[in-house]
Design a protein around this motif. Sequence first.
Motif, PDB file in Angstrom:
ATOM      1  N   PRO A  49       0.988  -1.610  -0.065  1.00 41.77           N
ATOM      2  CA  PRO A  49      -0.145  -0.120   0.024  1.00 41.77           C
ATOM      3  C   PRO A  49       0.914   0.861  -0.175  1.00 41.77           C
ATOM      4  O   PRO A  49       0.685   2.007  -0.213  1.00 41.77           O
ATOM      5  N   THR A  50       1.825   1.343   0.697  1.00 41.79           N
ATOM      6  CA  THR A  50       3.016   2.039   0.766  1.00 41.79           C
ATOM      7  C   THR A  50       3.094   2.522  -0.272  1.00 41.79           C
ATOM      8  O   THR A  50       3.965   3.669  -0.862  1.00 41.79           O
ATOM      9  N   LEU A  51       4.256   1.193  -1.169  1.00 42.47           N
ATOM     10  CA  LEU A  51       5.147   1.084  -2.517  1.00 42.47           C
ATOM     11  C   LEU A  51       4.158   1.330  -3.171  1.00 42.47           C
ATOM     12  O   LEU A  51       4.795   2.589  -4.453  1.00 42.47           O
ATOM     13  N   GLN A  52       3.205   0.664  -3.503  1.00 44.93           N
ATOM     14  CA  GLN A  52       3.163   1.335  -4.889  1.00 44.93           C
ATOM     15  C   GLN A  52       3.594   0.429  -6.138  1.00 44.93           C
ATOM     16  O   GLN A  52       3.614   1.036  -7.367  1.00 44.93           O
ATOM     17  N   MET A  65       6.338 -16.137   4.455  1.00 47.16           N
ATOM     18  CA  MET A  65       6.254 -16.489   3.118  1.00 47.16           C
ATOM     19  C   MET A  65       5.793 -16.654   1.823  1.00 47.16           C
ATOM     20  O   MET A  65       7.178 -15.703   1.903  1.00 47.16           O
ATOM     21  N   ASP A  66       6.589 -18.243   1.633  1.00 50.96           N
ATOM     22  CA  ASP A  66       7.373 -17.801   0.155  1.00 50.96           C
ATOM     23  C   ASP A  66       6.656 -17.296  -0.855  1.00 50.96           C
ATOM     24  O   ASP A  66       5.353 -16.792  -0.938  1.00 50.96           O
ATOM     25  N   GLY A  67       7.406 -17.960  -1.509  1.00 48.88           N
ATOM     26  CA  GLY A  67       7.096 -16.951  -3.170  1.00 48.88           C
ATOM     27  C   GLY A  67       5.764 -16.959  -4.311  1.00 48.88           C
ATOM     28  O   GLY A  67       4.780 -16.431  -4.258  1.00 48.88           O
ATOM     29  N   GLU A  68       5.379 -18.426  -4.068  1.00 47.90           N
ATOM     30  CA  GLU A  68       3.899 -19.133  -4.629  1.00 47.90           C
ATOM     31  C   GLU A  68       2.755 -18.201  -3.584  1.00 47.90           C
ATOM     32  O   GLU A  68       1.613 -17.568  -4.262  1.00 47.90           O
ATOM     33  N   GLU A  69       2.602 -18.215  -2.236  1.00 49.89           N
ATOM     34  CA  GLU A  69       1.494 -17.787  -1.931  1.00 49.89           C
ATOM     35  C   GLU A  69       2.060 -16.293  -2.385  1.00 49.89           C
ATOM     36  O   GLU A  69       0.149 -16.039  -2.106  1.00 49.89           O
ATOM     37  N   PHE A  70       2.318 -15.372  -1.934  1.00 49.39           N
ATOM     38  CA  PHE A  70       2.495 -14.236  -2.001  1.00 49.39           C
ATOM     39  C   PHE A  70       2.356 -14.206  -3.518  1.00 49.39           C
ATOM     40  O   PHE A  70       1.156 -13.089  -3.367  1.00 49.39           O
ATOM     41  N   THR A  71       2.709 -14.341  -4.685  1.00 54.42           N
ATOM     42  CA  THR A  71       1.818 -14.452  -5.508  1.00 54.42           C
ATOM     43  C   THR A  71       0.275 -14.468  -5.571  1.00 54.42           C
ATOM     44  O   THR A  71      -0.398 -13.555  -7.011  1.00 54.42           O
ATOM     45  N   ARG A  72       0.842 -14.812  -5.530  1.00 58.43           N
ATOM     46  CA  ARG A  72      -1.591 -15.550  -5.163  1.00 58.43           C
ATOM     47  C   ARG A  72      -1.965 -14.320  -4.591  1.00 58.43           C
ATOM     48  O   ARG A  72      -2.789 -13.875  -5.460  1.00 58.43           O
ATOM     49  N   LEU A  73      -1.538 -13.392  -3.357  1.00 59.08           N
ATOM     50  CA  LEU A  73      -2.134 -12.777  -2.816  1.00 59.08           C
ATOM     51  C   LEU A  73      -2.453 -11.215  -4.139  1.00 59.08           C
ATOM     52  O   LEU A  73      -2.716 -10.641  -3.760  1.00 59.08           O
ATOM     53  N   TYR A  78      -4.317  -6.996  -6.084  1.00 59.92           N
ATOM     54  CA  TYR A  78      -3.194  -5.518  -6.527  1.00 59.92           C
ATOM     55  C   TYR A  78      -3.525  -6.542  -8.171  1.00 59.92           C
ATOM     56  O   TYR A  78      -2.142  -6.563  -9.037  1.00 59.92           O
ATOM     57  N   PRO A  79      -4.059  -6.600  -8.948  1.00 56.85           N
ATOM     58  CA  PRO A  79      -3.741  -7.248 -10.371  1.00 56.85           C
ATOM     59  C   PRO A  79      -3.930  -6.589 -11.354  1.00 56.85           C
ATOM     60  O   PRO A  79      -3.097  -7.046 -12.281  1.00 56.85           O
ATOM     61  N   ALA A  80      -3.185  -5.479 -11.444  1.00 54.78           N
ATOM     62  CA  ALA A  80      -2.564  -4.244 -11.934  1.00 54.78           C
ATOM     63  C   ALA A  80      -0.421  -5.314 -11.735  1.00 54.78           C
ATOM     64  O   ALA A  80      -0.430  -4.282 -12.983  1.00 54.78           O
ATOM     65  N   GLN A 100      -0.252 -19.823 -12.890  1.00 51.63           N
ATOM     66  CA  GLN A 100      -1.470 -20.224 -12.845  1.00 51.63           C
ATOM     67  C   GLN A 100      -2.659 -19.460 -12.148  1.00 51.63           C
ATOM     68  O   GLN A 100      -3.117 -18.961 -11.650  1.00 51.63           O
ATOM     69  N   HIS A 101      -1.622 -18.173 -11.202  1.00 46.97           N
ATOM     70  CA  HIS A 101      -1.838 -17.181 -10.398  1.00 46.97           C
ATOM     71  C   HIS A 101      -1.310 -15.755 -11.509  1.00 46.97           C
ATOM     72  O   HIS A 101      -1.536 -14.576 -10.827  1.00 46.97           O
ATOM     73  N   GLY A 102      -0.533 -15.910 -12.404  1.00 43.35           N
ATOM     74  CA  GLY A 102      -0.990 -14.438 -13.587  1.00 43.35           C
ATOM     75  C   GLY A 102       0.532 -14.167 -13.533  1.00 43.35           C
ATOM     76  O   GLY A 102       0.813 -12.741 -13.933  1.00 43.35           O
ATOM     77  N   VAL A 103       1.839 -14.501 -13.259  1.00 42.53           N
ATOM     78  CA  VAL A 103       3.056 -14.263 -13.108  1.00 42.53           C
ATOM     79  C   VAL A 103       3.413 -13.450 -14.484  1.00 42.53           C
ATOM     80  O   VAL A 103       2.713 -13.882 -15.519  1.00 42.53           O
ATOM     81  N   ALA A 104       4.684 -12.564 -14.681  1.00 39.35           N
ATOM     82  CA  ALA A 104       4.551 -12.135 -16.173  1.00 39.35           C
ATOM     83  C   ALA A 104       5.902 -12.781 -16.723  1.00 39.35           C
ATOM     84  O   ALA A 104       5.384 -13.208 -18.039  1.00 39.35           O
TER      85      ALA A 104
END
Length: 514
Positions: A49-52, A65-73, A78-80, A100-104
Amino acid sequence: MLKPICKVLIVDDEVLVRQGIKYVLDWEQEGFQIVGEAANGREALDSLPTLQPHIILTDIVMPVMDGEEFTRLVKRDYPATQVIVLSSFSEFHYVRSTFQHGVADYILKPKLEAGALLQVLKMTRERIPELSEAGGQTEAAAQPLDSLLGRMLSGYRLPPEGEAEVKRQLPYEGFALLGWELAQQAAAITTISGELRKRVPGLVPCVLPGTEPPGTTYMLLNLPEAHWPQLLEAVNHLADTLAGQETEIRLTLSRRFSSLSELAAVQQESNARLQQCRFFRPDQILLVQGEQSVQETPLPKFNLTQFTDQLKRQQLAEAFGDLHQHVAALSRRDDGDVYQFKSFLGNIIFNITNQFSHLPELEDGKYGLFRAVDEAVTAEQAMQILDDYLARIMELTSSAAAAPGGNTNMTRLLQYIEEHYTEPLTLTELARHFHFNPSYLSSLFTTYNHEGFKEHLNTVRTGKAAELLRAGEAPIAEISSMVGYGDHSYFCKVFKKYYGLSPSGYRRQYYGQE
């Protein structure tokens, strides 16, 4: 015409990896800006929320918290925001699930080099409409204020249109920096900015991007010079309010400054003040720069030569007492330096250990002590480590003194008393003669002989008096002065205490037995 800066957040639990990514590219020249870094997914999630950020570079395997869970959240809330995954060959099955969670995109860590990283970053940037070439170029006026300030903090000079935009959004002549440490930053930002706006007319707050260390936030405050008193009142009220809600919060308000060219320097000063507050004043919620108490005189330098000499003479009580007072005074200084404070303790421990090198328990444990002092989070904790160490030395030296033949100084003391018992000896005079501390000498006597100095002297004197009484030559009135007593009645009282009889009664009994 300026192209908008693309903001990047780095998430990896390895400091060296984060540092490598930060310095592998000339980020600003390529149109990117690192706005922050985090050691795990939870820490990164709290900072969003601060860094955006526009793009997140994240590791997969991390604690908390690993990267897989982090990416999903991230993609849920923050879909954009675009996510690029960093991984090794052995982690590819994790990478596959993140798609599956939409990584670039993803980059293999063994292949992480400037060209490949830049190519992936540019391709990812094109997916962001406001930053892509097709999205058109925007004026500097369209750039967020935090982005412009971030460039200034990084040492870049803004073009005229950028400076004009900063002046438009920060119109007043007065600036200050409010810094704080808190785990849940997003809620704090809303609370703090709201409270300050309510109490300071015309205040313009702006959170600075990419502040260090993690968990620290800085808010630039722009206000009319005339409203500085209201700001001081508002910040003090804020500290009182937050103290009841967040016991771990620390606030620091910088000095006033009138030019943003001072921003980086003021931030460094505030960083130092937060560090000092956390270490020397853990219970103090707010520090206002310039309001700390004025030191009337500089603290005298610790006399290491005298301290070492006291250790050699076994004047431990006096030496350690002086040391404790000096360290306590250092811990109360408003201008204290954490590094210098810890370095002083480390040097003292090193010197003491050298003086007692014959005690293996101290030599074996000194490196653990250095580490403990270095890891101390408060001055009080560091002082306790030192005090425990000094108490251990007192214990070990007392044990050595109690052992048979374990203290050559004690042998010298007993021999001196045996030779000079007829003189008006006192503990103070004996200590002065042997260059000992009187209190240390008293405890040494008790430990070694199981009786104090005075009791031991009376034992010697009455024993000599008994010999003279048995010889039967000297009058009793003279014997008291012959063995060191100036008061005859006191001599009789002491003699009876030790032998159960008066001097005359002892002589009669002796001759009656012959």
